[in-house]
Design a protein around this motif. Structure first.
Motif, PDB file in Angstrom:
ATOM      1  N   GLU A   1       0.839  -1.178   0.000  1.00  0.00           N
ATOM      2  CA  GLU A   1       0.000   0.000   0.000  1.00  0.00           C
ATOM      3  C   GLU A   1       0.887   1.245   0.000  1.00  0.00           C
ATOM      4  O   GLU A   1       1.943   1.260   0.606  1.00  0.00           O
ATOM      5  CB  GLU A   1      -0.887  -0.015   1.244  1.00  0.00           C
ATOM      6  N   LYS A   2       0.432   2.282  -0.654  1.00  0.00           N
ATOM      7  CA  LYS A   2       1.215   3.514  -0.755  1.00  0.00           C
ATOM      8  C   LYS A   2       1.191   4.269   0.573  1.00  0.00           C
ATOM      9  O   LYS A   2       0.150   4.469   1.173  1.00  0.00           O
ATOM     10  CB  LYS A   2       0.643   4.398  -1.856  1.00  0.00           C
ATOM     11  N   GLN A   3       2.362   4.708   0.991  1.00  0.00           N
ATOM     12  CA  GLN A   3       2.492   5.510   2.207  1.00  0.00           C
ATOM     13  C   GLN A   3       2.070   6.940   1.893  1.00  0.00           C
ATOM     14  O   GLN A   3       2.487   7.517   0.903  1.00  0.00           O
ATOM     15  CB  GLN A   3       3.932   5.521   2.691  1.00  0.00           C
ATOM     16  N   LEU A   4       1.236   7.501   2.778  1.00  0.00           N
ATOM     17  CA  LEU A   4       0.828   8.882   2.594  1.00  0.00           C
ATOM     18  C   LEU A   4       1.825   9.856   3.207  1.00  0.00           C
ATOM     19  O   LEU A   4       2.076  10.933   2.664  1.00  0.00           O
ATOM     20  CB  LEU A   4      -0.555   9.116   3.220  1.00  0.00           C
ATOM     21  N   TYR A   5       2.393   9.478   4.349  1.00  0.00           N
ATOM     22  CA  TYR A   5       3.295  10.378   5.060  1.00  0.00           C
ATOM     23  C   TYR A   5       4.176   9.569   5.998  1.00  0.00           C
ATOM     24  O   TYR A   5       3.725   8.605   6.613  1.00  0.00           O
ATOM     25  CB  TYR A   5       2.468  11.401   5.858  1.00  0.00           C
ATOM     26  N   VAL A   6       5.426   9.964   6.118  1.00  0.00           N
ATOM     27  CA  VAL A   6       6.356   9.342   7.059  1.00  0.00           C
ATOM     28  C   VAL A   6       6.782  10.408   8.058  1.00  0.00           C
ATOM     29  O   VAL A   6       7.311  11.456   7.680  1.00  0.00           O
ATOM     30  CB  VAL A   6       7.591   8.761   6.339  1.00  0.00           C
TER      31      VAL A   6
ATOM     32  N   TYR B   1      -0.884   5.615   6.470  1.00  0.00           N
ATOM     33  CA  TYR B   1      -1.529   5.066   5.280  1.00  0.00           C
ATOM     34  C   TYR B   1      -2.938   5.642   5.210  1.00  0.00           C
ATOM     35  O   TYR B   1      -3.343   6.417   6.074  1.00  0.00           O
ATOM     36  CB  TYR B   1      -1.582   3.532   5.354  1.00  0.00           C
ATOM     37  N   SER B   2      -3.686   5.264   4.226  1.00  0.00           N
ATOM     38  CA  SER B   2      -5.030   5.830   4.061  1.00  0.00           C
ATOM     39  C   SER B   2      -5.989   5.411   5.176  1.00  0.00           C
ATOM     40  O   SER B   2      -6.922   6.139   5.496  1.00  0.00           O
ATOM     41  CB  SER B   2      -5.610   5.429   2.706  1.00  0.00           C
ATOM     42  N   ASP B   3      -5.759   4.254   5.799  1.00  0.00           N
ATOM     43  CA  ASP B   3      -6.682   3.764   6.821  1.00  0.00           C
ATOM     44  C   ASP B   3      -6.058   3.512   8.186  1.00  0.00           C
ATOM     45  O   ASP B   3      -6.747   3.227   9.150  1.00  0.00           O
ATOM     46  CB  ASP B   3      -7.341   2.466   6.345  1.00  0.00           C
ATOM     47  N   ARG B   4      -4.728   3.624   8.272  1.00  0.00           N
ATOM     48  CA  ARG B   4      -4.051   3.273   9.531  1.00  0.00           C
ATOM     49  C   ARG B   4      -2.724   3.999   9.663  1.00  0.00           C
ATOM     50  O   ARG B   4      -2.217   4.615   8.726  1.00  0.00           O
ATOM     51  CB  ARG B   4      -3.835   1.770   9.615  1.00  0.00           C
ATOM     52  N   LEU B   5      -2.170   3.860  10.869  1.00  0.00           N
ATOM     53  CA  LEU B   5      -0.873   4.417  11.233  1.00  0.00           C
ATOM     54  C   LEU B   5      -0.029   3.268  11.759  1.00  0.00           C
ATOM     55  O   LEU B   5      -0.520   2.443  12.536  1.00  0.00           O
ATOM     56  CB  LEU B   5      -1.084   5.488  12.308  1.00  0.00           C
ATOM     57  N   THR B   6       1.221   3.183  11.348  1.00  0.00           N
ATOM     58  CA  THR B   6       2.078   2.092  11.812  1.00  0.00           C
ATOM     59  C   THR B   6       3.396   2.646  12.333  1.00  0.00           C
ATOM     60  O   THR B   6       3.856   3.708  11.915  1.00  0.00           O
ATOM     61  CB  THR B   6       2.406   1.079  10.686  1.00  0.00           C
TER      62      THR B   6
ATOM     63  N   TYR C   1      -7.314   4.332  12.103  1.00  0.00           N
ATOM     64  CA  TYR C   1      -7.767   5.678  12.428  1.00  0.00           C
ATOM     65  C   TYR C   1      -9.099   5.667  13.169  1.00  0.00           C
ATOM     66  O   TYR C   1      -9.338   6.515  14.024  1.00  0.00           O
ATOM     67  CB  TYR C   1      -7.902   6.527  11.158  1.00  0.00           C
ATOM     68  N   LYS C   2      -9.944   4.694  12.885  1.00  0.00           N
ATOM     69  CA  LYS C   2     -11.255   4.652  13.539  1.00  0.00           C
ATOM     70  C   LYS C   2     -11.153   4.306  15.028  1.00  0.00           C
ATOM     71  O   LYS C   2     -12.098   4.505  15.777  1.00  0.00           O
ATOM     72  CB  LYS C   2     -12.191   3.680  12.821  1.00  0.00           C
TER      73      LYS C   2
END
Length: 135
Positions: A5-10, A83-88, A96-97
């Motif tokens: 999955e594409k990373q949105l931000y690091v 990521y679009s739905d989570r943080l790792t 996120y929910k």
């Protein structure tokens, strides 16, 4: 087959903020422990050679503990990846929910190193974030 999955931000952590306090605490504890060892050695009836070997081996052991503790502190400062739905972070995931309340914190060490922490849940906190990065 893994899903890439594409990373949105690091978001990197400030490594010095994690390493220096850990290193200082390890050095202080090592000095206290070594003084205790010296006190115990003084009560034993050892020859000069045995005393020297005991002091040297205990000092080397304590130096290895300092080095290992510093390495562990360095490796724990992995970046936070959004990521679009989570943080790792490393092997930890947070959807996120699951985030209900967000709390920002700064302690004395954070003020010294110009960092802050954000608590997202009871089990997931963004630590050692540079002040320059505002989320």
């Amino acid at each position: 087959m893994p899903n890439f999955e594409k990373q949105l931000y690091v978001l990197p952590q400030r490594k010095l903020r994690a390493i220096i306090p850990k290193l200082l605490s390890l050095i202080i504890l090592t000095v206290l422990f070594y003084l205790g060892i010296l006190l115990n050695i003084s009560f034993l009836e050892l020859s000069a050679q045995q005393e020297t070997i005991t002091k040297l081996s205990s000092l080397l052991f304590l130096l290895v503990i300092i080095v290992l503790g510093t390495i562990v502190a360095y490796h724990r400062t992995q970046p936070y990846i959004f990521y679009s739905d989570r943080l790792t972070q490393g092997k930890k995931d947070l959807l996120y929910k699951e985030i209900i309340n967000i709390t920002s914190k700064r302690n004395l060490a954070d003020k010294i190193f110009k960092t802050y922490s954000i608590t997202l849940t009871n089990k997931f906190t963004l630590r050692h974030l540079p002040e320059e990065v505002q989320i």
